[in-house]
Design a protein around this motif. Sequence first.
Motif, PDB file in Angstrom:
ATOM      1  N   GLY A  51       9.540  -9.135  -6.877  1.00  0.00           N
ATOM      2  CA  GLY A  51       8.117  -8.851  -7.056  1.00  0.00           C
ATOM      3  C   GLY A  51       7.618  -7.780  -6.109  1.00  0.00           C
ATOM      4  O   GLY A  51       6.843  -6.901  -6.487  1.00  0.00           O
ATOM      5  N   LEU A  52       8.097  -7.823  -4.860  1.00  0.00           N
ATOM      6  CA  LEU A  52       7.733  -6.809  -3.874  1.00  0.00           C
ATOM      7  C   LEU A  52       8.323  -5.453  -4.255  1.00  0.00           C
ATOM      8  O   LEU A  52       7.621  -4.431  -4.256  1.00  0.00           O
ATOM      9  CB  LEU A  52       8.246  -7.230  -2.495  1.00  0.00           C
ATOM     10  CG  LEU A  52       8.179  -6.180  -1.375  1.00  0.00           C
ATOM     11  CD1 LEU A  52       6.728  -5.792  -1.087  1.00  0.00           C
ATOM     12  CD2 LEU A  52       8.865  -6.703  -0.108  1.00  0.00           C
TER      13      LEU A  52
ATOM     14  N   GLU B 121       1.639   2.871   3.824  1.00  0.00           N
ATOM     15  CA  GLU B 121       0.377   2.211   3.469  1.00  0.00           C
ATOM     16  C   GLU B 121       0.624   1.220   2.340  1.00  0.00           C
ATOM     17  O   GLU B 121       0.102   0.098   2.359  1.00  0.00           O
ATOM     18  CB  GLU B 121      -0.665   3.243   3.034  1.00  0.00           C
ATOM     19  CG  GLU B 121      -1.311   4.015   4.154  1.00  0.00           C
ATOM     20  CD  GLU B 121      -2.262   5.089   3.650  1.00  0.00           C
ATOM     21  OE1 GLU B 121      -3.094   5.559   4.448  1.00  0.00           O
ATOM     22  OE2 GLU B 121      -2.162   5.475   2.457  1.00  0.00           O
ATOM     23  N   ARG B 122       1.395   1.652   1.356  1.00  0.00           N
ATOM     24  CA  ARG B 122       1.695   0.783   0.219  1.00  0.00           C
ATOM     25  C   ARG B 122       2.432  -0.470   0.673  1.00  0.00           C
ATOM     26  O   ARG B 122       2.091  -1.593   0.280  1.00  0.00           O
ATOM     27  CB  ARG B 122       2.543   1.549  -0.797  1.00  0.00           C
ATOM     28  CG  ARG B 122       2.754   0.821  -2.103  1.00  0.00           C
ATOM     29  CD  ARG B 122       3.707   1.563  -3.033  1.00  0.00           C
ATOM     30  NE  ARG B 122       3.436   2.985  -3.112  1.00  0.00           N
ATOM     31  CZ  ARG B 122       4.054   3.812  -3.940  1.00  0.00           C
ATOM     32  NH1 ARG B 122       4.976   3.341  -4.760  1.00  0.00           N
ATOM     33  NH2 ARG B 122       3.774   5.096  -3.956  1.00  0.00           N
ATOM     34  N   ALA B 123       3.453  -0.274   1.502  1.00  0.00           N
ATOM     35  CA  ALA B 123       4.241  -1.410   1.981  1.00  0.00           C
ATOM     36  C   ALA B 123       3.372  -2.367   2.798  1.00  0.00           C
ATOM     37  O   ALA B 123       3.409  -3.587   2.595  1.00  0.00           O
ATOM     38  CB  ALA B 123       5.419  -0.915   2.816  1.00  0.00           C
ATOM     39  N   ALA B 124       2.596  -1.825   3.738  1.00  0.00           N
ATOM     40  CA  ALA B 124       1.756  -2.672   4.592  1.00  0.00           C
ATOM     41  C   ALA B 124       0.734  -3.438   3.765  1.00  0.00           C
ATOM     42  O   ALA B 124       0.513  -4.640   3.980  1.00  0.00           O
ATOM     43  CB  ALA B 124       1.058  -1.808   5.646  1.00  0.00           C
ATOM     44  N   TYR B 125       0.103  -2.753   2.800  1.00  0.00           N
ATOM     45  CA  TYR B 125      -0.912  -3.403   1.967  1.00  0.00           C
ATOM     46  C   TYR B 125      -0.296  -4.529   1.136  1.00  0.00           C
ATOM     47  O   TYR B 125      -0.834  -5.642   1.076  1.00  0.00           O
ATOM     48  CB  TYR B 125      -1.568  -2.380   1.047  1.00  0.00           C
ATOM     49  CG  TYR B 125      -2.605  -2.990   0.133  1.00  0.00           C
ATOM     50  CD1 TYR B 125      -3.907  -3.193   0.567  1.00  0.00           C
ATOM     51  CD2 TYR B 125      -2.266  -3.389  -1.157  1.00  0.00           C
ATOM     52  CE1 TYR B 125      -4.859  -3.778  -0.254  1.00  0.00           C
ATOM     53  CE2 TYR B 125      -3.194  -3.975  -1.984  1.00  0.00           C
ATOM     54  CZ  TYR B 125      -4.495  -4.164  -1.533  1.00  0.00           C
ATOM     55  OH  TYR B 125      -5.422  -4.768  -2.359  1.00  0.00           O
ATOM     56  N   LEU B 126       0.842  -4.261   0.494  1.00  0.00           N
ATOM     57  CA  LEU B 126       1.472  -5.283  -0.344  1.00  0.00           C
ATOM     58  C   LEU B 126       1.924  -6.478   0.493  1.00  0.00           C
ATOM     59  O   LEU B 126       1.689  -7.640   0.118  1.00  0.00           O
ATOM     60  CB  LEU B 126       2.669  -4.682  -1.083  1.00  0.00           C
ATOM     61  CG  LEU B 126       2.342  -3.742  -2.239  1.00  0.00           C
ATOM     62  CD1 LEU B 126       3.609  -3.056  -2.736  1.00  0.00           C
ATOM     63  CD2 LEU B 126       1.665  -4.487  -3.382  1.00  0.00           C
ATOM     64  N   LEU B 127       2.572  -6.209   1.625  1.00  0.00           N
ATOM     65  CA  LEU B 127       3.070  -7.301   2.453  1.00  0.00           C
ATOM     66  C   LEU B 127       1.938  -8.191   2.949  1.00  0.00           C
ATOM     67  O   LEU B 127       2.053  -9.421   2.940  1.00  0.00           O
ATOM     68  CB  LEU B 127       3.860  -6.745   3.637  1.00  0.00           C
ATOM     69  CG  LEU B 127       5.213  -6.108   3.303  1.00  0.00           C
ATOM     70  CD1 LEU B 127       5.777  -5.402   4.518  1.00  0.00           C
ATOM     71  CD2 LEU B 127       6.193  -7.146   2.770  1.00  0.00           C
ATOM     72  N   ARG B 128       0.834  -7.569   3.338  1.00  0.00           N
ATOM     73  CA  ARG B 128      -0.271  -8.333   3.905  1.00  0.00           C
ATOM     74  C   ARG B 128      -1.184  -8.930   2.833  1.00  0.00           C
ATOM     75  O   ARG B 128      -1.473 -10.136   2.843  1.00  0.00           O
ATOM     76  CB  ARG B 128      -1.099  -7.423   4.834  1.00  0.00           C
ATOM     77  CG  ARG B 128      -2.354  -8.071   5.405  1.00  0.00           C
ATOM     78  CD  ARG B 128      -2.038  -9.266   6.269  1.00  0.00           C
ATOM     79  NE  ARG B 128      -3.249  -9.950   6.689  1.00  0.00           N
ATOM     80  CZ  ARG B 128      -3.267 -11.136   7.300  1.00  0.00           C
ATOM     81  NH1 ARG B 128      -2.128 -11.751   7.574  1.00  0.00           N
ATOM     82  NH2 ARG B 128      -4.405 -11.699   7.640  1.00  0.00           N
TER      83      ARG B 128
END
Length: 301
Positions: free
Chosen positions: A16-17, A118-125
Amino acid sequence: MSSSDRFEKARPRLLGLAYRMLGSMADAEDAVQDTFVKWQSVEGDEVLNPDALLTTICTNRCLDYLKAAHRKRVDYVGPWIPEPLQTDAGSDPETDLERAQSLTTAFLMLLERLTPKERAAYLLREVFGKPYEEVAETLQLTEAGCRQLVSRAARFVRSNATRSVPSAAQQSALLNEFMSALATGSTDRLAGLLADSVELRTDGGGKATAITRTLQGSEAVSKYIAKILGRLWDKSQTFEIEINGQRGLVEYEGTTIVTAMTLGFSDAGLVDQVFMIRNPEKLAQLEKLIHHDTRSGALWH
């Protein structure tokens, strides 16, 4: 629990990630498989937080993929749209709207306008609910730096993403009007359902017939649908399915899907984006049903 069992338990969440990061199920599955290969070299007894390590390996593999994808996009013919998925989210009354919307084509297109980190940080959080400490460790940044990334990305997403998606029944009604316009050539009723600023993109990737520019405005879009697509689409071979968590249409040629269409909506519930995917490489997996857990963001076959 064995090392392999830990990975298999995490696989749907990692998929999903990776899909949200990459916009391609094929690349996402490769990234998850790469994660498994690296995970096998880790001594399980020495890992205090296996899920966090798996997330870190997968995220960083996705960031590597994004670097390569950026180079490919320079040569891509026409608009690029994420690979569509035929999804089944069930009818969970506890559905988290933000997580449910995080799989839509419109949302994935928003993510494309963020930097990879930004994409990774936003999705993870925001989608997968990881604590800032873990996000920072994954991205090898300070917690303060991660908070800034997430804050900046969240402001962008909030200012561009709709907060009210029409019900499935309303979406089906909109698609029926689309089909009516194809059949009759009349734009009157369809134009009233389109936002003034509506945009239509077609992704053929140079491998199928498609317009290589973005159409803008309700008049241009409604005329294109009714006058041009009305002649090209086989209405008898067009069916409604769930695509990336929303109602969409697929057109068949024999037993092969040749077009997939999904929509984006304004706050007023009008259609403000039309996405048409015709690149056969992106349609190849659309026959496979993907299950989506809207509470966790996980994906699995």
